[in-house]
Design a protein around this motif. Structure first.
Motif, PDB file in Angstrom:
ATOM      1  N   LEU A 120     -48.878   4.160 -46.556  1.00  0.00           N
ATOM      2  CA  LEU A 120     -50.248   4.499 -46.922  1.00  0.00           C
ATOM      3  C   LEU A 120     -50.453   6.008 -46.910  1.00  0.00           C
ATOM      4  O   LEU A 120     -51.411   6.514 -47.475  1.00  0.00           O
ATOM      5  CB  LEU A 120     -51.234   3.837 -45.955  1.00  0.00           C
ATOM      6  CG  LEU A 120     -51.170   2.310 -45.863  1.00  0.00           C
ATOM      7  CD1 LEU A 120     -52.235   1.805 -44.901  1.00  0.00           C
ATOM      8  CD2 LEU A 120     -51.339   1.674 -47.229  1.00  0.00           C
ATOM      9  N   GLN A 121     -49.542   6.731 -46.248  1.00  0.00           N
ATOM     10  CA  GLN A 121     -49.651   8.184 -46.132  1.00  0.00           C
ATOM     11  C   GLN A 121     -48.390   8.836 -46.695  1.00  0.00           C
ATOM     12  O   GLN A 121     -47.326   8.219 -46.734  1.00  0.00           O
ATOM     13  CB  GLN A 121     -49.829   8.595 -44.663  1.00  0.00           C
ATOM     14  CG  GLN A 121     -51.039   7.982 -43.983  1.00  0.00           C
ATOM     15  CD  GLN A 121     -52.345   8.453 -44.578  1.00  0.00           C
ATOM     16  OE1 GLN A 121     -52.428   9.553 -45.124  1.00  0.00           O
ATOM     17  NE2 GLN A 121     -53.379   7.627 -44.487  1.00  0.00           N
ATOM     18  N   PRO A 122     -48.473  10.098 -47.124  1.00  0.00           N
ATOM     19  CA  PRO A 122     -47.282  10.797 -47.621  1.00  0.00           C
ATOM     20  C   PRO A 122     -46.239  10.959 -46.522  1.00  0.00           C
ATOM     21  O   PRO A 122     -46.586  11.062 -45.340  1.00  0.00           O
ATOM     22  CB  PRO A 122     -47.828  12.164 -48.069  1.00  0.00           C
ATOM     23  CG  PRO A 122     -49.290  11.967 -48.234  1.00  0.00           C
ATOM     24  CD  PRO A 122     -49.682  10.924 -47.240  1.00  0.00           C
ATOM     25  N   PRO A 123     -44.953  11.003 -46.881  1.00  0.00           N
ATOM     26  CA  PRO A 123     -43.905  11.210 -45.879  1.00  0.00           C
ATOM     27  C   PRO A 123     -43.805  12.678 -45.499  1.00  0.00           C
ATOM     28  O   PRO A 123     -44.352  13.553 -46.187  1.00  0.00           O
ATOM     29  CB  PRO A 123     -42.641  10.756 -46.619  1.00  0.00           C
ATOM     30  CG  PRO A 123     -42.922  11.096 -48.048  1.00  0.00           C
ATOM     31  CD  PRO A 123     -44.399  10.851 -48.236  1.00  0.00           C
ATOM     32  N   ARG A 142     -37.734  14.474 -41.165  1.00  0.00           N
ATOM     33  CA  ARG A 142     -37.664  13.073 -41.573  1.00  0.00           C
ATOM     34  C   ARG A 142     -36.888  12.242 -40.554  1.00  0.00           C
ATOM     35  O   ARG A 142     -37.212  11.083 -40.322  1.00  0.00           O
ATOM     36  CB  ARG A 142     -37.043  12.959 -42.968  1.00  0.00           C
ATOM     37  CG  ARG A 142     -38.008  13.391 -44.061  1.00  0.00           C
ATOM     38  CD  ARG A 142     -37.542  13.039 -45.445  1.00  0.00           C
ATOM     39  NE  ARG A 142     -38.605  13.306 -46.413  1.00  0.00           N
ATOM     40  CZ  ARG A 142     -38.470  13.202 -47.721  1.00  0.00           C
ATOM     41  NH1 ARG A 142     -37.296  12.843 -48.237  1.00  0.00           N
ATOM     42  NH2 ARG A 142     -39.481  13.448 -48.526  1.00  0.00           N
ATOM     43  N   LYS A 143     -35.873  12.829 -39.961  1.00  0.00           N
ATOM     44  CA  LYS A 143     -35.153  12.132 -38.898  1.00  0.00           C
ATOM     45  C   LYS A 143     -36.081  11.889 -37.711  1.00  0.00           C
ATOM     46  O   LYS A 143     -36.122  10.785 -37.149  1.00  0.00           O
ATOM     47  CB  LYS A 143     -33.937  12.951 -38.464  1.00  0.00           C
ATOM     48  CG  LYS A 143     -33.147  12.332 -37.317  1.00  0.00           C
ATOM     49  CD  LYS A 143     -31.952  13.196 -36.941  1.00  0.00           C
ATOM     50  CE  LYS A 143     -31.179  12.584 -35.773  1.00  0.00           C
ATOM     51  NZ  LYS A 143     -30.003  13.427 -35.406  1.00  0.00           N
ATOM     52  N   GLN A 144     -36.837  12.903 -37.335  1.00  0.00           N
ATOM     53  CA  GLN A 144     -37.789  12.763 -36.236  1.00  0.00           C
ATOM     54  C   GLN A 144     -38.859  11.726 -36.575  1.00  0.00           C
ATOM     55  O   GLN A 144     -39.259  10.921 -35.727  1.00  0.00           O
ATOM     56  CB  GLN A 144     -38.431  14.115 -35.935  1.00  0.00           C
ATOM     57  CG  GLN A 144     -37.444  15.178 -35.458  1.00  0.00           C
ATOM     58  CD  GLN A 144     -38.061  16.566 -35.407  1.00  0.00           C
ATOM     59  OE1 GLN A 144     -39.207  16.767 -35.824  1.00  0.00           O
ATOM     60  NE2 GLN A 144     -37.311  17.534 -34.905  1.00  0.00           N
ATOM     61  N   PHE A 145     -39.307  11.754 -37.829  1.00  0.00           N
ATOM     62  CA  PHE A 145     -40.316  10.805 -38.292  1.00  0.00           C
ATOM     63  C   PHE A 145     -39.801   9.370 -38.192  1.00  0.00           C
ATOM     64  O   PHE A 145     -40.496   8.472 -37.699  1.00  0.00           O
ATOM     65  CB  PHE A 145     -40.687  11.141 -39.738  1.00  0.00           C
ATOM     66  CG  PHE A 145     -41.494  10.086 -40.439  1.00  0.00           C
ATOM     67  CD1 PHE A 145     -42.855   9.975 -40.219  1.00  0.00           C
ATOM     68  CD2 PHE A 145     -40.894   9.209 -41.336  1.00  0.00           C
ATOM     69  CE1 PHE A 145     -43.601   8.997 -40.870  1.00  0.00           C
ATOM     70  CE2 PHE A 145     -41.626   8.239 -41.988  1.00  0.00           C
ATOM     71  CZ  PHE A 145     -42.988   8.131 -41.756  1.00  0.00           C
ATOM     72  N   ALA A 146     -38.565   9.142 -38.645  1.00  0.00           N
ATOM     73  CA  ALA A 146     -37.983   7.800 -38.627  1.00  0.00           C
ATOM     74  C   ALA A 146     -37.817   7.295 -37.195  1.00  0.00           C
ATOM     75  O   ALA A 146     -38.127   6.137 -36.890  1.00  0.00           O
ATOM     76  CB  ALA A 146     -36.641   7.807 -39.354  1.00  0.00           C
ATOM     77  N   GLN A 147     -37.342   8.150 -36.310  1.00  0.00           N
ATOM     78  CA  GLN A 147     -37.148   7.727 -34.927  1.00  0.00           C
ATOM     79  C   GLN A 147     -38.485   7.465 -34.238  1.00  0.00           C
ATOM     80  O   GLN A 147     -38.621   6.507 -33.471  1.00  0.00           O
ATOM     81  CB  GLN A 147     -36.333   8.780 -34.175  1.00  0.00           C
ATOM     82  CG  GLN A 147     -34.894   8.888 -34.669  1.00  0.00           C
ATOM     83  CD  GLN A 147     -34.055   9.858 -33.854  1.00  0.00           C
ATOM     84  OE1 GLN A 147     -34.542  10.475 -32.902  1.00  0.00           O
ATOM     85  NE2 GLN A 147     -32.791  10.010 -34.218  1.00  0.00           N
ATOM     86  N   ALA A 148     -39.486   8.287 -34.532  1.00  0.00           N
ATOM     87  CA  ALA A 148     -40.811   8.074 -33.945  1.00  0.00           C
ATOM     88  C   ALA A 148     -41.407   6.757 -34.421  1.00  0.00           C
ATOM     89  O   ALA A 148     -42.055   6.035 -33.649  1.00  0.00           O
ATOM     90  CB  ALA A 148     -41.735   9.236 -34.298  1.00  0.00           C
ATOM     91  N   ALA A 149     -41.185   6.415 -35.694  1.00  0.00           N
ATOM     92  CA  ALA A 149     -41.694   5.151 -36.231  1.00  0.00           C
ATOM     93  C   ALA A 149     -41.060   3.966 -35.518  1.00  0.00           C
ATOM     94  O   ALA A 149     -41.728   2.974 -35.206  1.00  0.00           O
ATOM     95  CB  ALA A 149     -41.419   5.079 -37.732  1.00  0.00           C
ATOM     96  N   LEU A 150     -39.769   4.055 -35.239  1.00  0.00           N
ATOM     97  CA  LEU A 150     -39.091   2.964 -34.544  1.00  0.00           C
ATOM     98  C   LEU A 150     -39.596   2.827 -33.110  1.00  0.00           C
ATOM     99  O   LEU A 150     -39.896   1.720 -32.645  1.00  0.00           O
ATOM    100  CB  LEU A 150     -37.581   3.204 -34.550  1.00  0.00           C
ATOM    101  CG  LEU A 150     -36.736   2.126 -33.857  1.00  0.00           C
ATOM    102  CD1 LEU A 150     -36.884   0.787 -34.564  1.00  0.00           C
ATOM    103  CD2 LEU A 150     -35.271   2.541 -33.808  1.00  0.00           C
ATOM    104  N   TYR A 151     -39.723   3.936 -32.407  1.00  0.00           N
ATOM    105  CA  TYR A 151     -40.159   3.884 -31.010  1.00  0.00           C
ATOM    106  C   TYR A 151     -41.624   3.449 -30.879  1.00  0.00           C
ATOM    107  O   TYR A 151     -42.033   2.969 -29.817  1.00  0.00           O
ATOM    108  CB  TYR A 151     -39.958   5.243 -30.343  1.00  0.00           C
ATOM    109  CG  TYR A 151     -38.525   5.508 -29.932  1.00  0.00           C
ATOM    110  CD1 TYR A 151     -37.921   4.757 -28.926  1.00  0.00           C
ATOM    111  CD2 TYR A 151     -37.765   6.502 -30.547  1.00  0.00           C
ATOM    112  CE1 TYR A 151     -36.605   4.986 -28.539  1.00  0.00           C
ATOM    113  CE2 TYR A 151     -36.448   6.738 -30.175  1.00  0.00           C
ATOM    114  CZ  TYR A 151     -35.871   5.975 -29.170  1.00  0.00           C
ATOM    115  OH  TYR A 151     -34.574   6.198 -28.801  1.00  0.00           O
ATOM    116  N   ALA A 152     -42.397   3.598 -31.948  1.00  0.00           N
ATOM    117  CA  ALA A 152     -43.807   3.195 -31.902  1.00  0.00           C
ATOM    118  C   ALA A 152     -43.983   1.690 -32.051  1.00  0.00           C
ATOM    119  O   ALA A 152     -45.091   1.175 -31.887  1.00  0.00           O
ATOM    120  CB  ALA A 152     -44.587   3.919 -32.996  1.00  0.00           C
ATOM    121  N   ASN A 153     -42.909   0.968 -32.346  1.00  0.00           N
ATOM    122  CA  ASN A 153     -42.976  -0.479 -32.533  1.00  0.00           C
ATOM    123  C   ASN A 153     -43.339  -1.164 -31.218  1.00  0.00           C
ATOM    124  O   ASN A 153     -42.626  -1.039 -30.221  1.00  0.00           O
ATOM    125  CB  ASN A 153     -41.619  -0.987 -33.043  1.00  0.00           C
ATOM    126  CG  ASN A 153     -41.694  -2.398 -33.571  1.00  0.00           C
ATOM    127  OD1 ASN A 153     -42.338  -3.264 -32.992  1.00  0.00           O
ATOM    128  ND2 ASN A 153     -41.032  -2.627 -34.689  1.00  0.00           N
TER     129      ASN A 153
END
Length: 311
Positions: A210-213, A220-231
């Motif tokens: 829903l938001q820009p990457p 982007r690596k930090q973004f991907a890891q943060a997304a996983l840990y937020a699960n």
């Protein structure tokens, strides 16, 4: 004749007003409402938005039994942890349906957010309205009027919901779709059950952003890891592999990790693949029991590779 013309003109206006007050339903959505002025159907998610006024209304559909759990979480304490300060909570009548409407202000940025929980015999609806900035976007009254116009229509087939997603699924690798959520994501599983407990069946979720990457590079690596840990479903996450690469002219980031399913304590393996596509991205999260990783990780990858976007 003049009187007749005036009467006819008045009739036309009243008919137009009646039509204007009809709820508008996003494609394949059972939820609809009368949107505020200048708010139009979104092409990014199930709902409405106005970029000029920095406002959006999103819809999510869940099983009927979710109402009790979600309503119990609409408290000041829980919302405060999510960066929201509750202003009011009230029971509302929505035609023949009932609901709970919560009004909040954002504490981490300037803006307001409303949460409407809709109770229906066959589903639970969650409608979220957000206006960033001050009152120059939409007034509280305008948003409340829109939310109180929410209507629920009859069942929409899963096939129709899938066709309305902002991406096409070219390869299912033996998985079957179970539920479309918020008009931008879909849940898959492999097995006879739709509701999976203790990871007795592998699961996968595909969702468009829903938001820009973030921009290319280390962020982007930090973004991907943060997304996983937020699960919220996982705990004790231990990353085995986290890498960026290019495939078919697009940037990807993929993570494979071991974790524990929070509710059951079942050890699992998770694969998260994010494909960056211009100013949008598609995120795939696959979950499987450890003993089935060699069987299911290649299947997760095949599904991710087969996604075609319509951004």
């Amino acid at each position: 004749m003049k009187a007749l013309s005036a009467a006819a003109f008045g009739l036309v206006l009243s008919v137009q007003a009646a039509f204007a007050a009809e709820p508008v339903f996003p494609p394949a959505s059972r939820l609809g409402l009368v949107p505020p002025q200048e708010m139009t159907l979104s092409k990014r998610f199930s709902g409405f938005e106005s970029e000029e006024r920095a406002a959006a209304i999103t819809f999510a559909e869940m099983p009927a039994e979710a109402f009790k759990q979600l309503s119990s979480g609409l408290t000041k304490e829980v919302l405060r942890k999510q960066g929201l300060e509750m202003k009011s909570r009230e029971n509302v009548k929505l035609g023949s349906k009932t609901g709970i409407l919560v009004s909040t202000t954002m504490t981490k940025e300037m803006g307001r957010k409303w949460l409407l929980l809709v109770k229906d015999e066959t589903m639970t609806g969650l409608v979220v309205a957000q206006v960033q900035g001050g009152q120059d976007g939409y007034s509280d009254a305008q948003i409340r009027d829109a939310l109180k116009s929410v209507a629920v229509r009859q069942n929409v087939s899963l096939e129709e919901q899938l066709s309305a997603l902002p991406f096409q699924i070219g390869e299912k690798a033996g998985f079957r779709p179970v539920r479309v959520m918020a008009g931008n994501s879909v849940l898959f599983t492999d097995g006879p059950k739709d509701a999976v407990k203790a990871m007795e069946q592998p699961m996968m979720i595909l969702a468009s952003s829903l938001q820009p990457p973030p921009p290319p590079g280390e962020r982007r690596k930090q973004f991907a890891q943060a997304a996983l840990y937020a699960n919220q479903v996982l705990k004790n996450i231990r990353i085995e592999r986290s890498e960026s690469f290019r495939l078919k002219g697009q940037d990807w980031h993929e993570i494979v990790a071991k974790a524990v399913e929070a509710e059951s304590g079942q050890p699992i393996v998770v694969m998260q693949s994010i494909r960056f596509d211009g100013n949008r991205y598609v995120r795939m999260v696959g979950l499987t029991r450890e003993e089935q990783r060699d069987q299911n990780l290649p299947r997760f990858r095949a599904i991710a590779d087969g996604i075609e976007t319509a951004f």
